[in-house]
Design a protein around this motif. Structure first.
Motif, short mmCIF file in Angstrom:
data_model
loop_
_atom_site.label_atom_id
_atom_site.label_comp_id
_atom_site.label_asym_id
_atom_site.label_seq_id
_atom_site.Cartn_x
_atom_site.Cartn_y
_atom_site.Cartn_z
N ASP A 122 0.50 -1.28 -0.18
CA ASP A 122 -0.05 -0.18 -0.20
C ASP A 122 0.60 1.06 0.36
OD1 ASP A 122 0.91 -0.17 2.74
OD2 ASP A 122 -1.46 0.07 3.43
N LYS A 220 4.44 13.89 8.18
CA LYS A 220 2.70 13.99 7.58
C LYS A 220 2.75 13.98 6.50
CE LYS A 220 0.38 17.86 8.08
NZ LYS A 220 0.50 19.17 8.61
N ARG A 223 -1.46 15.31 1.47
CA ARG A 223 -2.61 15.12 0.48
C ARG A 223 -1.82 13.68 -0.22
NH1 ARG A 223 0.44 18.75 -2.12
NH2 ARG A 223 1.44 17.89 -4.04
N ILE B 114 11.26 9.42 4.08
CA ILE B 114 10.27 9.17 3.37
C ILE B 114 11.09 8.86 2.20
CG2 ILE B 114 9.01 10.03 1.58
CD1 ILE B 114 9.09 11.98 4.12
N SER B 115 10.39 7.10 1.82
CA SER B 115 11.51 6.06 0.97
C SER B 115 10.78 6.37 -0.66
CB SER B 115 10.96 5.24 1.23
OG SER B 115 11.30 4.67 2.63
N ILE B 130 7.65 13.52 -2.43
CA ILE B 130 6.92 13.21 -3.29
C ILE B 130 6.56 11.73 -3.81
CG2 ILE B 130 5.44 13.20 -5.57
CD1 ILE B 130 5.06 15.76 -3.88
N HIS B 131 5.74 10.67 -3.81
CA HIS B 131 6.18 9.30 -3.31
C HIS B 131 4.55 8.35 -4.08
CE1 HIS B 131 7.18 5.08 -1.43
NE2 HIS B 131 6.18 5.31 -1.02
N PRO B 132 4.52 7.68 -5.09
CA PRO B 132 3.34 7.03 -5.46
C PRO B 132 4.01 6.06 -4.13
CG PRO B 132 5.81 6.72 -6.99
CD PRO B 132 5.94 7.40 -5.82
N ILE B 133 2.37 5.21 -4.26
CA ILE B 133 1.60 4.54 -3.38
C ILE B 133 0.51 3.42 -4.37
CG2 ILE B 133 2.37 5.94 -1.01
CD1 ILE B 133 -0.80 6.48 -1.11
N TYR B 134 0.85 2.95 -3.14
CA TYR B 134 -0.62 1.35 -4.92
C TYR B 134 -0.02 1.44 -5.22
CZ TYR B 134 -3.61 2.84 0.04
OH TYR B 134 -4.21 2.56 0.55
N SER B 135 1.29 1.16 -5.93
CA SER B 135 2.06 0.27 -7.06
C SER B 135 1.83 1.95 -7.77
CB SER B 135 0.92 -0.59 -7.22
OG SER B 135 1.04 -1.27 -6.27
N GLY B 136 1.52 2.89 -8.07
CA GLY B 136 1.68 3.83 -8.55
C GLY B 136 0.23 4.65 -8.60
N LYS B 137 -0.91 3.87 -8.07
CA LYS B 137 -2.17 4.35 -8.32
C LYS B 137 -2.74 5.05 -8.40
CE LYS B 137 -3.60 -0.45 -8.25
NZ LYS B 137 -4.48 -1.37 -7.42
N VAL B 138 -1.44 5.73 -7.10
CA VAL B 138 -1.93 6.82 -6.21
C VAL B 138 -0.72 8.08 -5.69
CG1 VAL B 138 -2.17 8.74 -4.52
CG2 VAL B 138 -4.10 6.50 -5.20
N ILE B 139 -0.30 9.50 -5.78
CA ILE B 139 1.04 9.91 -5.06
C ILE B 139 0.54 10.40 -4.28
CG2 ILE B 139 2.08 12.19 -6.32
CD1 ILE B 139 1.96 9.67 -8.32
N ALA B 140 1.31 10.04 -3.23
CA ALA B 140 1.51 11.71 -1.52
C ALA B 140 2.62 12.08 -1.41
CB ALA B 140 1.23 9.22 -0.97
N ALA B 141 1.51 13.45 -1.12
CA ALA B 141 2.87 14.18 -0.93
C ALA B 141 3.48 14.33 1.22
CB ALA B 141 2.03 15.35 -0.91
N TYR B 142 4.07 14.00 1.18
CA TYR B 142 4.29 13.95 2.86
C TYR B 142 5.12 15.28 2.92
CZ TYR B 142 2.99 8.68 1.99
OH TYR B 142 2.99 7.51 1.87
#
Lengths: 258, 323, 636
Positions: A122, A220, A223, B114-115, B130-142
């Motif tokens: 995930d 955190k 977004r 952040i890996s 910026i790190h893609p999650i869910y095998s790239g289905k979503v892009i997350a910002a931390y």
């Protein structure tokens, strides 16, 4: 030999991932959950070690919502002897705080070998194993493809890296994260499922570990967004030489694979 | 505040990923110091190159015992340096060794990590990872909540900056006392076996189907695979025809693979094949039938005779890869 | 009877002791074997008694299934009826030995008795012809399905001896008697002429010798019956009486809540009928001759499975030991495509399929030991409710831009598309066409969309009853929320499972396969085909439509309406149809041993020289297309 496997329940690889309206997390409805596939290799390895050594005990732990009980139940059905759930309250944890909680739990259960998957599919962070090892001050090898026992206090771990294989000698206790290829996970028998139904899943509350997780959160999530839509497949015909050149260029410059 | 980077040496060469990390550090440093750490044995030769990528300080930790990767001693060294240098940010490549060290070091220092970042942005004076999650289905910002922070950068994403041969970094040798009580030790590194590459863990797979017409023609794919360092796979029909051994079969009843690149040659794309490879990051299809199913999952397709296309591709890849 | 002295008391005592001894031996052996049957579990085989009695007449006395092979049918019929009549005459023979005035009831009547003797001779001759035919078959024609068995030779010789010794003894007796009215039997009468010149004393001596020889052969034969495969003389009528009268397409239900053992590991895990089957096997080999696994050189032969189990049962007696790995090998078990040919062609209704299914259940549910490709299939079914593991949310995507009201609980027809028709590009063409037909006819129908789960066939046929029941339960629950009157399926596997198996779990629904549905529409002239295609077509019977559900004609009717060309049959068709190789969950396994079944079937297609091969099953469709590609025939 006490073996503790840390697992995580994650959305199925085929699940539709939908971001919620606040863009802070994903919609849970309609999602089917599975045990993180890499964690299955860890579970299988624990079982194989147990079958090989006659004095091994296995336990599985997870941190999560009540639904994660299913994941623990599946692990019990495979033959893991003990399951512990650490219920996660409403607050959002990051990698460090989750790993911290897991490390404290493992400490309480006692451990000689801690196994986990190389990463959860995930968040794809690949941090948990390393953080646990660091907090417990024990060695860590990620992406193991083979684990051999030298004796009761030492193991040999193989790890594939760019075609080569690194072979490490490690003093136990240690944390090892599992990579595909470590083994072939078994399928639970109905006997196992029936027996697992009768077993008790114990709970350890975060407060009982003497932790205030809010003080441990280091990162955190601000977004979530969808990636720019994957360009629809480009199909080329006509001049094949030109097409081949375009393709190579695409792979180098756009896809960045070559 | 300064940025600390970790350089990585493989086969007596500084890896491209290390240079990418340096480049990104330089971009973010904005006048602040970029300190590059190198750990290993015989490290002097690399300083000039690191300098040219804009590092202001190069910390060298040399010892025969450090010639081989050791997560315990490497991370202990880094923890001490970070404690002393107090950089705002610690960057390193997100490859196997890098991710292992990143987790160990960040946990010891209790800082955020952040890996596998694909981008770093400065937003409202704060760094956004910026790190893609869910095998790239979503892009997350931390964002980090700690003043010291660490990030591992995905290789092949961050562009290299222009080299500046005039930059002169300060070279500092740090002393190191080898520990004799290490809990982990690299015993040996086994060379890849001479045999044909296994498909299940290959990063690139070139795969052939019925379109190849006979076993002999797999040579074409082998040539392409050799240039790419790829494994050669096959569809069920090609295996059933006896052209390829079953262990190279991709599909529901063969192996399920998800390489970075999958090149399907003369494969029509039956469902049982598709479920075995559709999670590949990038799919290239070569087929003379424009209606073939395989094009539905392909990111890039060439409609044409594979006997023409494959040799052309081999040639083109050769050109860019030998450069 | 002037010249034949009556039996002395001593003779009577000897005779009686011989009879008693041989009967005791016979009974003991029989008991020793048959008692093992009662170690099996319960089976519901006492229902539908009139139908069972009908079976006795039609299939036992009438030999209906035995005649499926004409040569064997005739020879067996001759021997069988010869024996029945002779058996009656032996009662007469023995009765007369003990009591001078013994008369068979009814048959012994003076008016009837001469005809009875004629009949006896006639059937005696038939039996001898049967024996000769049988010997010729075994030693001249030698079909592969029959093994060179010593037992068979012994038995045939014994039959020959019994009958001929009977004739000899009767003709000697006749030549001693002067009253022709007493001996009307036409064989004996004519044979007796041979002895006309013999001295009376010698004839008497020969007669007595032949009488005793005849008797001893009869009694020896009696003892040999339970010792040999000719136990089937006794067990077959019983086994046929208790045959499966439920749908052949339904595997036995396994109550996961009540049962403590899943599937069969030991003999005690089988039902008594399963154990009885082992004794009923006549070793005719018809199952083997029609088994796609055997014919493609895989380790399985249904006949061997039955015979090895019988051998093991006799060796183990009541001390049960694990069977898998001993009496039956794992690769035999996993070679089965569940095509049903073995039980379809068994003349005595033995069910090898159930036994293999029980072994699979044991391996999967208890030992978790099965071909590793199935793990993926099972996980996919568990999570995404289809064997390919494509996201379950994708299931309704195939209907895009067809404008259907899916999940309409009020619709009168439910189209259960099934996994292949929902996810596989090739089969989507079929389901989309079917939907277009339904729409054009303004049928009030709906689909379950994302609520649909795999019917469970791949799980059930491979022994994963637990997973099957979870899937079935899910579908049954969903069905119950809908008001439809009928379920339409396009996949024969869904069809069979929904129709024949869901009822075991309380899901009783009317289910129709699209081939029947369309054929009916054509017949009722609701569906009109405007343009006929000119090509010749061959039709591949799907096992689960044909053998398991007896649907052979409807698809052919559609083809004949569709094409102006010829409908040609392959070498194997209708109930002899050759499996495509994908049934029994083989679609999700590798076929690593022997030849490929689908290629063998494709060869048959090629031989017909037809331009189109038609199929009503998604699995078959996939396999046939692959097979033809392999033969380098792309579009046909």
């Amino acid at each position: 030999m006490k073996i503790v496997v840390c697992i995580k329940q994650v959305p199925d690889t085929e699940a539709y991932i939908k971001i919620n309206s606040q863009k802070t997390s994903i919609e849970e409805s309609g999602i089917k959950y599975i045990i993180n596939p890499y964690d299955e290799f860890a579970l299988e390895e624990a079982l194989r070690i147990k079958e090989k050594l006659n004095n091994a005990e296995t336990a599985v732990i997870t941190l999560g919502a009540p639904r994660t009980q299913e994941a623990l139940r599946s692990a019990l059905a495979l033959g893991i002897e003990k399951a512990v759930l650490i219920p996660q309250e409403d607050f959002i944890l990051d990698n460090f705080s989750s790993a911290f909680i897991l490390a404290k739990t493992v400490e309480r259960l006692g451990y000689d070998l801690i196994l986990c998957g190389k990463q959860a599919i995930d968040d794809d962070m690949a941090q948990t194993g390393g953080i646990i090892a660091s907090l417990l001050n024990i060695p860590f090898v990620s992406l193991a493809t083979k684990i051999e026992f030298i004796d009761n206090s030492q193991i040999k771990v193989h790890r594939e890296i760019e075609g080569f294989t690194e072979v490490f000698k490690i003093k136990l206790p240690a944390v090892i994260s599992a990579q595909k290829g470590l083994n072939e996970p078994r399928y639970a028998s109905l006997m196992g499922i029936m027996q697992a139904k009768k077993k008790i899943i114990s709970e350890i509350k975060i407060q009982d570990l003497g932790i205030n997780p809010e003080n441990l959160i280091k990162t955190k999530l601000t977004r979530l967004e969808y990636p720019s839509p994957r360009s629809q497949g480009k199909i080329l015909d006509g001049d094949l030489k030109e097409a081949a050149q375009k393709l190579v260029k695409f792979l180098r410059e756009e896809a960045k694979i070559i | 505040m300064d940025i600390l980077t970790l350089g990585e040496i493989k086969n007596q060469k500084l890896t491209r990923a290390s240079l990418e990390v340096l480049s990104e550090a330089k971009r973010l440093a904005n006048g602040k110091k970029v300190i590059n750490v190198l750990i290993g044995n015989n490290l002097k030769d690399f300083s000039a190159l690191i300098s040219s990528y804009g590092a202001s300080e190069i910390l060298l930790i040399e010892d025969p015992s450090l010639g081989e990767f050791n997560s315990q001693s490497y991370s202990e060294i880094l923890v001490n340096i970070i404690k002393e240098k107090k950089p705002a940010l610690f960057l390193l490549p997100a490859n196997i060794h890098g991710k292992e060290i990143a987790a160990l070091v960040s946990a010891k220092l209790e800082i955020s990590l952040i890996s596998d970042c694909t981008d770093l942005k400065i937003k409202d004076n704060l760094l956004e990872y910026i790190h893609p999650i869910y095998s790239g289905k979503v892009i997350a910002a931390y964002q980090s909540l700690t003043s010291f922070q660490a990030a591992a950068l995905r290789p092949n994403i961050f562009p290299l900056i222009e080299e500046n041969p005039n930059n002169q970094a300060q070279i500092i040798h740090l002393s190191f006392i080898p520990q004799d009580n290490l809990k982990i030790k690299l015993l040996e590194v086994l060379k890849p076996k001479e045999e044909t590459l296994e498909i299940s863990e290959a990063r690139i797979i070139v795969s052939g189907g019925r379109g190849l017409k006979e076993a002999e023609n797999f040579k074409l794919l082998e040539e392409l695979a050799e240039v790419l360092g790829a494994a050669v796979g096959a569809s069920r029909l090609a295996v059933d025809a006896g052209w390829r051994d079953h262990q190279y079969q991709v599909g529901q009843t063969g192996k399920v693979v998800s390489p970075d690149l999958y090149i399907a040659c003369g494969i029509s794309g039956a469902i049982q094949h598709l479920v075995g490879m559709s999670s590949s990051k990038c799919i290239i299809a070569i087929n003379k039938d424009p209606e073939a199913n395989i094009f539905k999952v392909a990111n890039y397709g060439i409609v044409g005779d594979l006997f023409e296309v494959v040799p052309l591709l081999t040639e083109e890849f050769k050109k860019i890869l030998t450069n | 009877m002037d010249n034949i002295p009556p039996f002395s008391l001593l003779n009577k005592i000897i005779l009686l002791s011989l009879i008693l001894i041989s009967l005791s031996i016979f009974s003991y052996i029989l008991y020793d074997r048959l008692r093992l049957i009662f170690l099996g579990k319960k089976a519901k085989r006492f229902n539908k008694i009139p139908l069972r009695i009908k079976t006795l007449f039609l299939y036992v006395l009438g030999h209906k299934k035995v005649f499926a092979y004409a040569y064997s049918g005739i020879l067996h019929f001759f021997i069988f009826w010869g024996f029945i009549i002779l058996a009656v005459s032996y009662i007469d023979l023995l009765g007369k030995a003990f009591f001078l005035n013994f008369k068979l009831p009814i048959l012994g009547n003076n008016l009837i008795y001469p005809y009875f003797l004629d009949l006896r001779d006639f059937f005696g001759i038939l039996a001898i012809i049967g024996v000769i035919l049988a010997l010729m078959r075994r030693f001249i024609f030698k079909p592969e399905r029959l093994e060179n068995s010593k037992e068979a030779l012994i038995i045939l010789i014994l039959i020959f001896l019994v009958v001929s010794m009977g004739f000899l003894s009767e003709s000697l007796r006749y030549s001693l008697e002067k009253n022709p009215a007493n001996s009307l039997s036409f064989i004996a009468k004519n044979l007796a002429l041979l002895f006309n010149n013999f001295p009376k004393e010698k004839i008497l001596l020969y007669y007595e010798l032949s009488w005793w020889a005849h008797l001893i052969i009869i009694l020896g034969f009696l003892i040999y019956i339970p010792l040999s495969k000719h136990l089937h003389l006794i067990t077959c009528p019983i086994a046929e009486f208790f045959r499966n009268l439920d749908s052949p397409g339904a595997l036995p239900y396994l109550d996961l809540e009540k049962e403590e053992r899943f599937g069969a590991e030991l003999f005690s895990d089988f039902s008594w009928k399963d154990l009885l089957d082992l004794y009923a096997c006549t070793e005719c080999g018809r199952c083997q001759e029609n088994c796609p696994a055997y014919l493609t050189k895989k380790p399985l032969s249904p006949k061997k499975v039955i015979l090895n189990l019988k051998k093991e049962l006799l060796a183990q007696k009541e001390i049960f030991k694990p069977l898998i790995g001993k009496a039956v090998a794992e690769d035999e078990i996993w070679s089965c495509t569940t095509c049903g040919n073995c039980q379809e062609h068994c003349p005595v209704f033995i069910e090898p399929l159930n036994k293999i299914a029980e072994f699979k259940r044991h391996l999967v549910l208890t030992q978790s030991k099965f071909p590793k490709e199935l793990t993926l299939c099972y996980r996919n079914l568990e999570v995404n409710l289809n064997p390919w593991g494509i996201g379950y949310m994708e299931r309704e995507k195939f209907v895009h831009n067809l404008e259907i009201n899916i999940k309409n609980k009020e619709a009168s027809l439910l189209y259960f598309a099934g996994c292949a028709a929902s996810f596989d590009e090739r089969n989507k063409k079929v389901s989309r066409s079917l939907i277009k037909i339904l729409k054009s006819l303004e049928v009030d129908f709906t689909l379950l969309g994302t609520d649909e789960a795999c019917c469970g066939d791949p799980a059930r046929r491979t022994g994963n009853e637990y997973l099957y029941q979870n899937l079935a339960q899910k579908n049954i629950q969903t069905f119950k929320n809908y008001k439809f009157k009928k379920i339409l399926t396009s996949c024969p596997h869904c069809f069979n499972t929904l129709k024949n198996e869901y009822s075991q779990m309380g899901g009783n629904f009317e289910v129709i396969h699209h081939s029947v549905f369309l054929a009916d529409l054509i017949k009722e002239k609701k569906l009109k085909l405007f343009k006929k295609i000119p090509q010749t077509i061959t039709y591949h019977d799907s096992c689960y439509l044909g053998r398991f559900n007896n649907i052979y004609d409807h698809p052919r009717q559609i083809i004949q309406n569709l094409s102006s060309g010829k409908l040609v049959e392959m070498t194997h068709h209708h109930n002899k149809s050759f499996c495509c190789g994908a049934g029994g969950g083989k679609m999700w396994m590798e076929e690593l041993q022997g030849e490929k079944i689908y290629i063998k079937r494709a060869d048959e297609v090629v031989k017909t020289k037809s331009q189109i091969v038609a199929s009503a099953c998604p699995y078959c469709l996939t396999m046939m297309e692959d097979g033809l590609k392999e033969k380098n025939i792309d579009e046909r």
